[in-house]
Design a protein around this motif. Structure first.
Motif, PDB file in Angstrom:
ATOM      1  N   TYR A  36      43.525  37.172  38.839  1.00  9.50           N
ATOM      2  CA  TYR A  36      43.487  36.997  40.292  1.00  9.50           C
ATOM      3  C   TYR A  36      42.518  38.001  40.903  1.00  9.50           C
ATOM      4  CZ  TYR A  36      45.831  34.645  44.197  1.00  9.50           C
ATOM      5  OH  TYR A  36      46.115  33.821  45.259  1.00  9.50           O
ATOM      6  N   GLN A  37      42.622  39.261  40.491  1.00 15.30           N
ATOM      7  CA  GLN A  37      41.711  40.288  40.995  1.00 15.30           C
ATOM      8  C   GLN A  37      40.260  39.981  40.629  1.00 15.30           C
ATOM      9  OE1 GLN A  37      43.058  44.027  39.460  1.00 15.30           O
ATOM     10  NE2 GLN A  37      44.219  44.504  41.310  1.00 15.30           N
ATOM     11  N   ASN A  97      38.801  37.107  40.127  1.00 20.13           N
ATOM     12  CA  ASN A  97      38.261  36.031  40.952  1.00 20.13           C
ATOM     13  C   ASN A  97      38.012  36.490  42.390  1.00 20.13           C
ATOM     14  OD1 ASN A  97      37.997  33.998  39.036  1.00 20.13           O
ATOM     15  ND2 ASN A  97      40.120  33.354  39.238  1.00 20.13           N
ATOM     16  N   LEU A  98      38.927  37.284  42.941  1.00 18.71           N
ATOM     17  CA  LEU A  98      38.700  37.838  44.281  1.00 18.71           C
ATOM     18  C   LEU A  98      37.430  38.674  44.296  1.00 18.71           C
ATOM     19  CD1 LEU A  98      42.272  39.049  45.359  1.00 18.71           C
ATOM     20  CD2 LEU A  98      41.148  36.909  45.968  1.00 18.71           C
ATOM     21  N   SER A 158      43.629  31.488  43.267  1.00 17.49           N
ATOM     22  CA  SER A 158      42.861  32.733  43.377  1.00 17.49           C
ATOM     23  C   SER A 158      41.415  32.465  43.759  1.00 17.49           C
ATOM     24  CB  SER A 158      42.917  33.514  42.062  1.00 17.49           C
ATOM     25  OG  SER A 158      42.372  32.755  40.999  1.00 17.49           O
ATOM     26  N   ASP A 163      41.451  31.643  47.534  1.00 24.21           N
ATOM     27  CA  ASP A 163      41.666  32.887  48.284  1.00 24.21           C
ATOM     28  C   ASP A 163      40.432  33.774  48.236  1.00 24.21           C
ATOM     29  OD1 ASP A 163      44.195  31.976  48.778  1.00 24.21           O
ATOM     30  OD2 ASP A 163      45.208  33.350  47.414  1.00 24.21           O
TER      31      ASP A 163
END
Length: 398
Positions: free
Chosen positions: A112-113, A115-116, A138, A141
């Motif tokens: 998730y991190q 992709n952010l 993700s 977002d």
């Protein structure tokens, strides 16, 4: 006018969730042995873990974790750019980059991190992120965090991506897709998307969380299976928490892109690095995944056995050649009833409901592992047949 009450908002949200039967609950796993899990005091055969190659419990992997923890401690103590970047992190970055044929890699604490970070570091206001409609949350977002315009095309529709790019000619552009879609199990048309991105001067990004370790020669994933590499896919996200049985993720690219991420990605700069012991375990898991091809072969043998059995029993299955098999149920009620009926027979398969999937597309998400035996697959087929017939006649588990 008074401010909205967060307490009232919480209450209304809860009520709406319960009315639609969409409340989720955590199940407590106290012990596991292969794919046999002890869940809330009950022994269940698990078909909902992403541990595709069966490496999460491997003795050598666990030993590497324990040895590194004894030498380096249980936590990193700081972000990578302060004093939290250990030799195990550094070696893992180099080894994954070499495996997948990229010059450089950057380790994050979660997919998730990662992709952010990719969207936030490279995109901004006035730019556009072109995404498959069924991309992971993700990725969606990430575009929002970056402040870029988010434009979504129909699932696996490369021409739809082209139309979106042509309709948004201003600013920098990224074409972003899952490699293997986490709920559908199908594979993105990466060759067509890569060509479109190149012609339209967009950067192509593939999140191959569910492909790496499983698909392609040496388990190198969706991108390699399509005969693509750095030139066609400048940025690739690889997670360690699926086939490799660990935690964290890496972004792969050339040195300039990775250095830019290192210097500008807020999810990287402001996050404590993962435990060095976790990186040590992932390095050993990677070695096993590369060396022991029988694990992938076993997954695909299980896949063939399951699909043959279910199709022969009249189940309608979407096309998927991955370890993820989706069994459509339609309504939330049927998906929940099927999941409960399976559990009553000792099988653990989660019911997947909106908003994880689109409205009216609730399903059972079955995942296969190298640790599943022929007998396990046959048990699942029999349990699914019984559950379908029982739920169809009104059965509901207590």
């Amino acid at each position: 006018m008074s401010r909205p009450s967060l307490t009232e908002r919480i209450s209304l949200t809860k009520k709406a969730r319960e009315e639609k039967q969409r409340a989720r609950r955590r199940r407590v796993v106290s012990k596991r042995d292969g794919m046999r899990y002890e869940v809330d005091g009950e022994s269940l055969l698990c078909f909902c873990s992403n541990d595709y190659l069966g490496l999460a419990q491997h003795f050598t992997v666990s030993s590497a974790f324990q040895d590194a923890a004894a030498r380096l401690g249980t936590g990193s103590g700081a972000s990578h750019l302060v004093c939290g970047h250990f030799s195990e992190h550094d070696a893992l970055e180099r080894e994954v980059a070499e495996w997948l044929g990229y010059p450089s890699a950057l380790l994050f604490s979660s997919g998730y991190q990662a992709n952010l970070a990719v969207a936030q570091a490279f995109l901004g206001e006035g730019d556009v992120s072109i995404q498959d409609r069924l991309n992971h949350a993700s990725l969606i977002d990430a575009a929002r965090l970056a402040g870029a315009s988010l434009r979504r095309y129909p699932h696996v529709d490369a021409e739809g991506a082209l139309r979106q790019l042509r309709g948004n000619p201003e600013g920098a552009a990224m074409v972003v897709t899952d490699g293997v879609f986490s709920m559908e199990g199908d594979v993105a048309p990466v060759r067509a998307l890569a060509l479109i991105a190149r012609v339209q001067h967009a950067t192509f990004v593939v999140d191959d969380a569910h492909g790496v370790g499983i698909l392609g020669t040496d388990g190198r994933g969706t991108v390699a299976a399509a005969g693509l590499g750095l030139n066609e896919v400048p940025l690739q996200v690889v997670t360690l928490g699926k086939a490799l049985g660990g935690e964290g993720a890496l972004v792969l690219g050339d040195q300039a892109h990775i250095e830019h991420l290192k210097q500008n990605a807020r999810p990287y700069i402001y996050t404590t690095a993962s435990a060095p012991a976790s990186a040590a375990a992932s390095r050993v898991a990677l070695q096993l995944a590369r060396r022991e091809s029988w694990r992938r072969e076993r997954v695909f043998a299980n896949l063939a056995r399951l699909r043959q059995g279910l199709l022969g029993a009249g189940f309608e299955l979407p096309g998927s050649d991955s370890a993820i098999q989706s069994i459509p149920c339609g309504s939330d009620e049927i998906a929940l009833a099927m999941s409960a009926a399976l559990e009553a027979q000792g099988i653990w398969v989660s019911a997947i409901r909106p908003p994880t999937v689109p409205e009216n597309s609730a399903r059972l998400r079955v995942t296969l592992s190298a640790l599943h035996s022929d007998a396990d697959i046959d048990s699942l087929i029999a349990a699914l047949r019984w559950s379908r017939d029982a739920v169809g006649t009104g059965y509901r588990a207590e």
